[in-house]
Enzyme design. Structure first.
Site, PDB file in Angstrom:
ATOM      1  N   SER A 146       0.860  -1.189   0.000  1.00  0.00           N
ATOM      2  CA  SER A 146       0.000   0.000   0.000  1.00  0.00           C
ATOM      3  C   SER A 146       0.894   1.236   0.000  1.00  0.00           C
ATOM      4  O   SER A 146       2.091   1.150   0.311  1.00  0.00           O
ATOM      5  CB  SER A 146      -0.845  -0.045   1.271  1.00  0.00           C
ATOM      6  OG  SER A 146      -1.321   1.221   1.624  1.00  0.00           O
ATOM      7  N   TYR A 159      -3.540  -0.907  10.062  1.00  0.00           N
ATOM      8  CA  TYR A 159      -3.387  -1.211   8.633  1.00  0.00           C
ATOM      9  C   TYR A 159      -1.989  -0.791   8.159  1.00  0.00           C
ATOM     10  O   TYR A 159      -1.285  -1.565   7.488  1.00  0.00           O
ATOM     11  CB  TYR A 159      -4.476  -0.466   7.855  1.00  0.00           C
ATOM     12  CG  TYR A 159      -4.449  -0.664   6.351  1.00  0.00           C
ATOM     13  CD1 TYR A 159      -5.091  -1.757   5.771  1.00  0.00           C
ATOM     14  CD2 TYR A 159      -3.800   0.246   5.513  1.00  0.00           C
ATOM     15  CE1 TYR A 159      -5.082  -1.930   4.389  1.00  0.00           C
ATOM     16  CE2 TYR A 159      -3.796   0.070   4.139  1.00  0.00           C
ATOM     17  CZ  TYR A 159      -4.436  -1.013   3.577  1.00  0.00           C
ATOM     18  OH  TYR A 159      -4.427  -1.190   2.208  1.00  0.00           O
TER      19      TYR A 159
HETATM   20  P1  NAP Z   1     -11.794  -5.356  -1.407  1.00  0.00           P
HETATM   21  O1  NAP Z   1     -12.463  -4.882  -2.650  1.00  0.00           O
HETATM   22  O2  NAP Z   1     -12.467  -5.175  -0.098  1.00  0.00           O
HETATM   23  O3  NAP Z   1     -11.446  -6.905  -1.606  1.00  0.00           O
HETATM   24  C1  NAP Z   1     -10.831  -7.612  -0.572  1.00  0.00           C
HETATM   25  C2  NAP Z   1     -10.710  -9.075  -0.964  1.00  0.00           C
HETATM   26  O4  NAP Z   1     -10.066  -9.778   0.113  1.00  0.00           O
HETATM   27  C3  NAP Z   1     -12.055  -9.718  -1.183  1.00  0.00           C
HETATM   28  O5  NAP Z   1     -11.938 -10.707  -2.176  1.00  0.00           O
HETATM   29  C4  NAP Z   1     -12.347 -10.362   0.177  1.00  0.00           C
HETATM   30  O6  NAP Z   1     -13.274 -11.405  -0.016  1.00  0.00           O
HETATM   31  C5  NAP Z   1     -10.934 -10.830   0.565  1.00  0.00           C
HETATM   32  N1  NAP Z   1     -10.679 -11.014   1.991  1.00  0.00           N
HETATM   33  C6  NAP Z   1     -10.827 -10.111   2.998  1.00  0.00           C
HETATM   34  N2  NAP Z   1     -10.477 -10.670   4.167  1.00  0.00           N
HETATM   35  C7  NAP Z   1     -10.086 -11.934   3.901  1.00  0.00           C
HETATM   36  C8  NAP Z   1      -9.614 -13.011   4.686  1.00  0.00           C
HETATM   37  N3  NAP Z   1      -9.474 -12.927   6.020  1.00  0.00           N
HETATM   38  N4  NAP Z   1      -9.296 -14.173   4.068  1.00  0.00           N
HETATM   39  C9  NAP Z   1      -9.427 -14.309   2.730  1.00  0.00           C
HETATM   40  N5  NAP Z   1      -9.878 -13.331   1.928  1.00  0.00           N
HETATM   41  C10 NAP Z   1     -10.211 -12.174   2.510  1.00  0.00           C
HETATM   42  O7  NAP Z   1     -10.357  -4.704  -1.234  1.00  0.00           O
HETATM   43  P2  NAP Z   1      -9.290  -4.138  -2.298  1.00  0.00           P
HETATM   44  O8  NAP Z   1      -9.371  -2.673  -2.267  1.00  0.00           O
HETATM   45  O9  NAP Z   1      -9.385  -4.881  -3.583  1.00  0.00           O
HETATM   46  O10 NAP Z   1      -7.938  -4.509  -1.532  1.00  0.00           O
HETATM   47  C11 NAP Z   1      -7.183  -5.656  -1.868  1.00  0.00           C
HETATM   48  C12 NAP Z   1      -5.785  -5.497  -1.292  1.00  0.00           C
HETATM   49  O11 NAP Z   1      -5.188  -4.326  -1.842  1.00  0.00           O
HETATM   50  C13 NAP Z   1      -5.735  -5.342   0.225  1.00  0.00           C
HETATM   51  O12 NAP Z   1      -4.609  -6.027   0.735  1.00  0.00           O
HETATM   52  C14 NAP Z   1      -5.560  -3.843   0.411  1.00  0.00           C
HETATM   53  O13 NAP Z   1      -4.887  -3.542   1.597  1.00  0.00           O
HETATM   54  C15 NAP Z   1      -4.716  -3.509  -0.807  1.00  0.00           C
HETATM   55  N6  NAP Z   1      -4.773  -2.109  -1.195  1.00  0.00           N
HETATM   56  C16 NAP Z   1      -5.938  -1.545  -1.623  1.00  0.00           C
HETATM   57  C17 NAP Z   1      -5.936  -0.197  -1.992  1.00  0.00           C
HETATM   58  C18 NAP Z   1      -7.160   0.495  -2.494  1.00  0.00           C
HETATM   59  O14 NAP Z   1      -7.111   1.756  -2.653  1.00  0.00           O
HETATM   60  N7  NAP Z   1      -8.241  -0.179  -2.773  1.00  0.00           N
HETATM   61  C19 NAP Z   1      -4.762   0.544  -1.916  1.00  0.00           C
HETATM   62  C20 NAP Z   1      -3.612  -0.057  -1.465  1.00  0.00           C
HETATM   63  C21 NAP Z   1      -3.626  -1.389  -1.121  1.00  0.00           C
HETATM   64  P3  NAP Z   1     -14.250 -11.953   1.157  1.00  0.00           P
HETATM   65  O15 NAP Z   1     -14.962 -10.773   1.723  1.00  0.00           O
HETATM   66  O16 NAP Z   1     -15.114 -12.954   0.475  1.00  0.00           O
HETATM   67  O17 NAP Z   1     -13.326 -12.604   2.151  1.00  0.00           O
END
Ligand code: NAP
Length: 262
Positions: A146, A159
């Protein structure tokens, strides 16, 4: 003839958090280029929806539930993944959660909720798949960090700590596993519109702040992450390990301030 340097065709990929958002986009990006992809997440419903849509588009994708905050589920999922795919070439640790509040209000339960998924879950998953990759003397692991790895943002301390830890893990595993033919790198997304962030970015003040501070002047989309993930899994990055690549529209390139320039 297509360029083999960036090919992931025929690779077997395991993606945690592959049902929605960034993980889902990366899963589609690999599957559309001939990789065999296995996605996992906590909810059977979201796994089924993602797998059905991708299979209907002719992609080689399957799914299983796995809550990475549960060490037993990590063990059984990796065993089932190896059973199903025979081997894993690339692991992508995407699963992540967040809680936003003032530092002094976090509880031990909040800390465990965030760290057990974002850091301990990724760590145990990396080790479980790593033991398999060590036996095969080959493999690639990609961790989703991130902008918090670059600088912590106010209001998301556990986080930010989890993502700092993830960078330490990436570098440490790269140090130890290079001799086994395993590369470990990270992709650090900038601000990307997903379920995790859409409420935050619906605020006009946040949109204006991003427009003023992002060199490319827009929010990221999940698809923006595909190219770098493919680069990190392919031969194109064969001499690269222990690194974090920021895919953030230039956000981490420096500070912007509101001084008028003529
Ligand atoms: P998201 O849309 O909320 O998707 C999260 C995914 O992780 C979903 O598939 C969710 O599915 C799964 N998940 C959550 N907790 C879990 C667990 N304990 N075990 C297995 N699967 C789990 O989030 P996103 O924005 O795509 O983020 C994905 C990654 O990118 C994260 O690591 C986040 O920190 C990182 N990130 C995101 C951003 C951003 O701006 N969006 C920026 C920097 C980094 P279920 O609910 O079915 O478990």
């Amino acid at each position: 003839m297509s360029d083999q340097l960036f090919s992931v065709s025929g690779q077997h990929i395991l993606i945690t958090g592959g049902s929605r958002g960034i993980g889902r986009a990366i899963a589609e990006g690999f599957a559309a280029r001939g990789a065999k992809v296995l996605i996992c997440s906590r909810s059977q419903e979201s796994i089924d929806a993602a797998v059905n849509e991708m299979q209907e588009a002719g992609m080689s994708v399957s799914g299983m539930t796995c809550d990475v905050s549960d060490p037993e589920q990590i063990k059984s999922t990796v065993a089932a993944a190896i059973d199903q795919m025979e081997h894993i070439d690339t692991l992508i640790n995407v699963a992540g959660v967040n809680r936003r509040q003032r530092a002094e209000t976090f509880t031990a339960a909040d800390y465990d909720f965030v760290l057990d998924t974002n850091l301990r879950g990724a760590f145990l998953m990396s080790l479980e798949v790593g033991r398999h990759m060590i036996e095969r003397r080959s493999g690639t692991q990609i961790n989703i960090e991130s902008l918090n790895t670059w600088m912590p943002l106010k209001g998301v301390l556990p986080y930010a700590m989890s993502k700092f830890g993830m960078q330490g893990m990436t570098r440490g595993l790269a140090l130890e596993w290079g001799r086994h033919g395993i590369r470990v790198n990270s992709l650090a997304p900038g601000f990307v519109l997903t379920d995790l962030t859409k409420k935050l970015w619906s605020d006009p003040a946040m949109q204006a702040w991003n427009a003023a501070n992002s060199p490319l002047g827009r929010l990221g989309q999940p698809d923006d992450m595909i190219g770098t993930a493919i680069f990190l899994a392919s031969k194109a990055s064969a001499f690269m390990t222990g690194q974090t690549l920021y895919v953030d529209g230039g956000f981490s390139s420096g500070w912007s301030w509101p001084i008028p320039l003529s």
